[in-house]
Design an enzyme around this catalytic site. Structure first.
Site, PDB file in Angstrom:
ATOM      1  CG  HIS A  52      -0.239   0.009   2.539  1.00 48.15           C
ATOM      2  ND1 HIS A  52      -0.209  -1.085   3.375  1.00 48.15           N
ATOM      3  CD2 HIS A  52       0.475   0.963   3.169  1.00 48.15           C
ATOM      4  CE1 HIS A  52       0.482  -0.797   4.448  1.00 48.15           C
ATOM      5  NE2 HIS A  52       0.922   0.445   4.357  1.00 48.15           N
TER       6      HIS A  52
HETATM    7  P1  TYD Z   1      -1.842  -2.757   7.379  1.00 47.05           P
HETATM    8  O1  TYD Z   1      -1.413  -1.344   7.471  1.00 47.05           O
HETATM    9  O2  TYD Z   1      -2.481  -3.205   6.103  1.00 47.05           O
HETATM   10  O3  TYD Z   1      -0.608  -3.728   7.704  1.00 47.05           O
HETATM   11  P2  TYD Z   1       0.709  -4.112   6.865  1.00 47.05           P
HETATM   12  O4  TYD Z   1       1.008  -2.978   5.957  1.00 47.05           O
HETATM   13  O5  TYD Z   1       1.745  -4.347   7.881  1.00 47.05           O
HETATM   14  O6  TYD Z   1       0.477  -5.371   6.116  1.00 47.05           O
HETATM   15  O7  TYD Z   1      -2.805  -3.070   8.612  1.00 47.05           O
HETATM   16  C1  TYD Z   1      -3.258  -4.382   8.886  1.00 47.05           C
HETATM   17  C2  TYD Z   1      -4.555  -4.266   9.663  1.00 47.05           C
HETATM   18  O8  TYD Z   1      -4.330  -3.642  10.911  1.00 47.05           O
HETATM   19  C3  TYD Z   1      -5.620  -3.445   8.952  1.00 47.05           C
HETATM   20  O9  TYD Z   1      -6.859  -4.093   9.168  1.00 47.05           O
HETATM   21  C4  TYD Z   1      -5.636  -2.125   9.674  1.00 47.05           C
HETATM   22  C5  TYD Z   1      -5.146  -2.471  11.051  1.00 47.05           C
HETATM   23  N1  TYD Z   1      -4.341  -1.404  11.682  1.00 47.05           N
HETATM   24  C6  TYD Z   1      -4.864  -0.674  12.716  1.00 47.05           C
HETATM   25  O10 TYD Z   1      -6.012  -0.887  13.156  1.00 47.05           O
HETATM   26  N2  TYD Z   1      -4.089   0.304  13.292  1.00 47.05           N
HETATM   27  C7  TYD Z   1      -2.843   0.576  12.855  1.00 47.05           C
HETATM   28  O11 TYD Z   1      -2.155   1.475  13.401  1.00 47.05           O
HETATM   29  C8  TYD Z   1      -2.319  -0.177  11.760  1.00 47.05           C
HETATM   30  C9  TYD Z   1      -0.945   0.091  11.224  1.00 47.05           C
HETATM   31  C10 TYD Z   1      -3.103  -1.160  11.203  1.00 47.05           C
END
Ligand code: TYD
Length: 137
Positions: A52
């Site tokens: 992302h």
């Molecule tokens: P995501 O940012 O997609 O994780 P990564 O990039 O590490 O794969 O987040 C994964 C899940 O966690 C998504 O459902 C959103 C949630 N999340 C939160 O609730 N708070 C946060 O601060 C973060 C970073 C993610």
């Protein structure tokens, strides 16, 4: 905001015979106010995280333990960084696509972020990210 704004930041390291200490102060060692900290751990071998870009968020990513790779992409150029030192962090500015892979067993990835979690700040679709980048140029 191109890939050239993203770079490895060397963090302060206080060392003595009892071990090492590193500290990070907002707007000093990182070019933003720190409003959130989160960390990835127990990442299974072969997993790919990220996938992302953020519209406005600034981040610093640190390998607190173990190692992993981060591939950053501004739509024109991609670069791969291998993080494995607790006294270095990769600064990622807004509008950069990123993927994290190659996590070692037991690794911990800490992220300092300039704002609270906001799903509206994400581009989770690469084509939408590229379209947004094109309108910036
Ligand atoms: P995501 O940012 O997609 O994780 P990564 O990039 O590490 O794969 O987040 C994964 C899940 O966690 C998504 O459902 C959103 C949630 N999340 C939160 O609730 N708070 C946060 O601060 C973060 C970073 C993610």
């Amino acid at each position: 905001m191109s890939i050239n704004h993203c770079k490895i930041m060397e963090l302060p390291k206080i060392s003595n015979a009892q071990g090492n200490l590193t500290f990070i102060e907002g707007n000093s060692h990182v070019p933003f106010d720190i409003r959130r900290v989160y960390y990835l751990y127990d990442v299974p071998g072969g997993a790919i995280r990220g996938g992302h870009a953020h519209k406005d968020l600034h981040q610093l990513i640190v390998a607190m333990s173990g190692s992993f790779d981060i591939v950053i992409d501004d739509g024109n150029e991609k670069r791969r960084f291998h993080l494995n030192r607790s006294y270095q962090g990769l600064y990622i500015c807004p509008m950069i696509w990123r993927e994290l892979d190659n996590f070692s067993s037991g690794s911990v990835c800490m992220v300092l972020a300039s704002n609270l979690y906001d799903e509206d700040d994400y581009y989770r679709d690469y084509d939408s990210f590229m379209k947004a980048r094109e309108t910036m140029e």
